[in-house]
Design a protein around this motif. Structure first.
Motif, PDB file in Angstrom:
ATOM      1  N   THR A  47      22.910  53.770  40.116  1.00 18.29           N
ATOM      2  CA  THR A  47      23.148  55.203  40.291  1.00 18.29           C
ATOM      3  C   THR A  47      22.661  55.975  39.066  1.00 18.29           C
ATOM      4  OG1 THR A  47      25.040  54.700  41.689  1.00 18.29           O
ATOM      5  CG2 THR A  47      24.935  56.925  40.781  1.00 18.29           C
ATOM      6  N   ASP A 157      22.306  56.373  48.269  1.00 18.52           N
ATOM      7  CA  ASP A 157      22.999  55.402  47.432  1.00 18.52           C
ATOM      8  C   ASP A 157      24.054  54.680  48.263  1.00 18.52           C
ATOM      9  OD1 ASP A 157      23.538  53.997  45.144  1.00 18.52           O
ATOM     10  OD2 ASP A 157      24.228  55.713  43.961  1.00 18.52           O
ATOM     11  N   GLU A 158      24.243  53.395  47.975  1.00 15.50           N
ATOM     12  CA  GLU A 158      25.166  52.532  48.736  1.00 15.50           C
ATOM     13  C   GLU A 158      24.751  52.476  50.209  1.00 15.50           C
ATOM     14  OE1 GLU A 158      27.217  50.719  47.143  1.00 15.50           O
ATOM     15  OE2 GLU A 158      27.605  51.778  45.264  1.00 15.50           O
TER      16      GLU A 158
HETATM   17 MG   LIG Z   1      26.204  53.103  42.098  1.00 22.62          MG
END
Ligand SMILES: [Mg+2]
Ligand SMILES: Nc1ncnc2c1ncn2[C@@H]1O[C@H](COP(=O)(O)OP(=O)(O)O)[C@@H](O)[C@H]1O
Length: 372
Positions: A47, A157-158
């Motif tokens: 991230t 993200d994820e």
């Molecule tokens: Mg992350």
């Protein structure tokens, strides 16, 4: 002086160590119109790296960037809400224009619209009630991107979360939309190695080989040492070389754990930091966290916990069903060990690094070592 060791979020390159090669690779993928998948264990710095890339001048000047963290989403409509909010907040900066756009684009829905006074971001509730509306709204969001004045970088993200949605067509649906976007590049990022790599490397899955794969390694030890010493000396404090290499060894140079330990060392205000000081602060952290560790233990069978403890004590094990290892820790039979390994992997309490099984959480691993 503010603590320079961040344990969450991204501020600027001043607080960010290295990642030059990876930053260049991602920017090059963006500039050459390739989508990219970023994989690493949790807390390695994915991230942070995404924010770092989006924060580079070149990217800020040439692109709009849309970052969406879909960790909290469990179904398509939630994905659409998070994604839609990220897109609209990025593409339309003034509330007036935003409202107009929303009315024009999402005419089939009656989205409600509010301003979050803390984040200064618009929050849109699309009020999606069924699958058809979710798909339509998604379609509209992609039209919005298509019409954008500048090319767009989208970071999901994820991303492995989508494999858990009840709508099993989500992968195919997103792949179709993303494939058709000429003016956007996507970064898919995630931690769950098996889930995410399967999505991109199984030939019968929609995203098969559609992106460049980037596995985020650990930060180079020399660079991290320099970064740590620099931050302490900027505050007129010293940390000796041995102490720094001790920090990087005990944390396995796993980014979050390095940051956390350094953050607590910085907080201590101790002027001269040596190995003993590091160990003292580490011990404080482990005792502080003990509550969590007892909870983990209560969630495991005796067999699983004994195995976990043994892996921690060995700092990782390549062959957990080998005779020597079983004998040394009195672990039972090969078959019980194999099933314990499986369930520890599934619970994300261990993971494979190279050829070794390691306890995932570095501090937990160090705490296990203290047990008799
Ligand atoms: Mg992350
Ligand atoms: N290159 C870096 N230099 C310094 N701190 C970093 C760096 N990359 C990440 N961090 C910090 O490490 C922690 C974990 O990073 P994060 O990006 O959240 O990992 P991930 O997304 O892989 O789980 C965060 O506190 C973040 O601020």
């Amino acid at each position: 002086m503010k603590n320079p060791f961040l344990v969450k979020g991204y501020i600027s390159s001043e607080y960010f160590c290295n990642r030059k090669i990876e930053t260049d690779k991602i920017i090059s993928a963006i500039e050459n119109r390739r989508d990219l998948t970023l994989i690493s264990p949790r807390k390695m710095g994915k991230t942070g790296l995404i924010y770092h890339v989006l924060n580079q001048n070149l990217i800020k000047e040439k692109y709009y960037s849309v970052y969406c963290d879909i960790y909290q989403t469990g179904k398509l409509s939630e994905f659409v809400t998070v994604f839609g909010n990220a897109v609209i907040n990025q593409l339309e900066k003034t509330p007036d224009k935003m409202l107009k756009k929303i009315k024009r684009f999402f005419s089939g829905l009656t989205p409600s619209f509010s301003f979050n006074p803390i984040t200064f971001q618009a929050e849109i509730d699309f009020k999606i009630v069924n699958h058809r509306e979710a798909e339509n709204t998604l379609q509209q969001i992609f039209v919005l991107i298509k019409n954008s004045k500048k090319p767009v970088v989208i970071a999901f993200d994820e991303f492995q979360q989508i494999t858990g949605y009840p709508e099993k067509n989500t992968e195919a649906l997103l792949r179709t939309h993303i494939q058709q976007l000429i003016n956007a590049r996507s970064i898919f990022s995630g931690s769950s190695k098996h889930l995410l790599s399967a999505m991109f490397s199984d030939y019968n899955r929609p995203f098969y080989q559609s992106t460049q794969l980037l596995t985020l390694p650990k930060i180079n030890k020399n660079d991290y040492s320099g970064f740590i010493s620099e931050k302490f000396s900027a505050a007129k404090r010293t940390i000796d070389e041995k102490a720094v290499s001790h920090i990087l060894n005990i944390t396995r140079t796993h980014t979050y754990y390095v940051q956390y330990l350094c953050n607590r060392l910085y907080e201590s205000r101790i002027k001269k930091i040596d190995k003993e000081v590091v160990d003292k602060i580490l011990l404080n952290i482990l005792y502080e966290n003990e509550g969590y560790y007892f909870t983990y233990r209560n969630l495991l069978t005796t067999q699983q916990f004994s195995l976990l403890k043994a892996i921690g004590k060995e700092d990782g094990v390549a062959q957990p069903s080998s005779k020597d290892f079983i004998l040394k820790y009195g672990l039972g039979t090969t078959s019980t060990i194999n099933s314990a390994i499986k369930s520890l992997l599934l619970k994300d309490l261990i993971f494979k690094e190279g050829d070794k099984y390691m306890v995932y959480d570095v501090f937990f691993s160090l705490w296990l070592k203290l047990l008799s």
